[in-house]
Design a protein around this motif. Structure first.
Motif, PDB file in Angstrom:
ATOM      1  N   VAL A  38       0.863  -1.173   0.000  1.00 25.07           N
ATOM      2  CA  VAL A  38       0.000   0.000   0.000  1.00 25.07           C
ATOM      3  C   VAL A  38       0.900   1.223   0.000  1.00 25.07           C
ATOM      4  N   TYR A  39       0.717   2.103  -0.976  1.00 25.42           N
ATOM      5  CA  TYR A  39       1.537   3.305  -1.099  1.00 25.42           C
ATOM      6  C   TYR A  39       0.712   4.515  -0.702  1.00 25.42           C
ATOM      7  N   ASP A  40       1.342   5.416   0.040  1.00 28.74           N
ATOM      8  CA  ASP A  40       0.652   6.650   0.388  1.00 28.74           C
ATOM      9  C   ASP A  40       1.144   7.779  -0.522  1.00 28.74           C
ATOM     10  N   SER A  41       0.561   8.959  -0.399  1.00 30.70           N
ATOM     11  CA  SER A  41       0.868  10.063  -1.305  1.00 30.70           C
ATOM     12  C   SER A  41       2.313  10.541  -1.156  1.00 30.70           C
ATOM     13  N   LYS A  42       2.889  10.403   0.028  1.00 32.25           N
ATOM     14  CA  LYS A  42       4.283  10.826   0.233  1.00 32.25           C
ATOM     15  C   LYS A  42       5.232   9.960  -0.601  1.00 32.25           C
ATOM     16  N   GLU A  43       5.028   8.653  -0.605  1.00 31.49           N
ATOM     17  CA  GLU A  43       5.880   7.760  -1.390  1.00 31.49           C
ATOM     18  C   GLU A  43       5.697   7.984  -2.887  1.00 31.49           C
ATOM     19  N   ILE A  44       4.501   8.318  -3.307  1.00 34.28           N
ATOM     20  CA  ILE A  44       4.254   8.593  -4.723  1.00 34.28           C
ATOM     21  C   ILE A  44       4.965   9.866  -5.140  1.00 34.28           C
ATOM     22  N   LYS A  45       4.927  10.896  -4.319  1.00 40.19           N
ATOM     23  CA  LYS A  45       5.633  12.150  -4.629  1.00 40.19           C
ATOM     24  C   LYS A  45       7.138  11.913  -4.716  1.00 40.19           C
TER      25      LYS A  45
END
Length: 78
Positions: A38-45
């Protein structure tokens, strides 16, 4: 005779395997322990801020190996 024995034994083994537990995908995933990350928005950025590793002009090569000869007819590339 051997062929019939092989077919009957294969059906019995496969049938007994399916009859004992059935096909439960959830139980199989629990046994091997794989879960989807599960990826959160911080890891995507962070992933978007990384720079590419390839130089600007790069080449990609593709090699088509000739088909292996066998006892059956192999279609040729078109």
């Amino acid at each position: 005779m051997k062929f019939i024995f092989l077919m009957v034994s294969t059906i019995l083994v496969a049938g007994s395997g399916c009859a004992s537990k059935g096909f439960n995908r959830g139980a199989l995933q629990d046994q091997i322990g794989t879960t989807k990350p599960v990826y959160d928005s911080k890891e995507i950025k962070e992933a978007y801020t990384k720079k590419p590793n390839l130089p600007k002009p790069f080449r990609v090569g593709i090699y088509f190996a000739p088909p292996h000869p066998s006892h059956r007819k192999v279609p040729q590339w078109r």
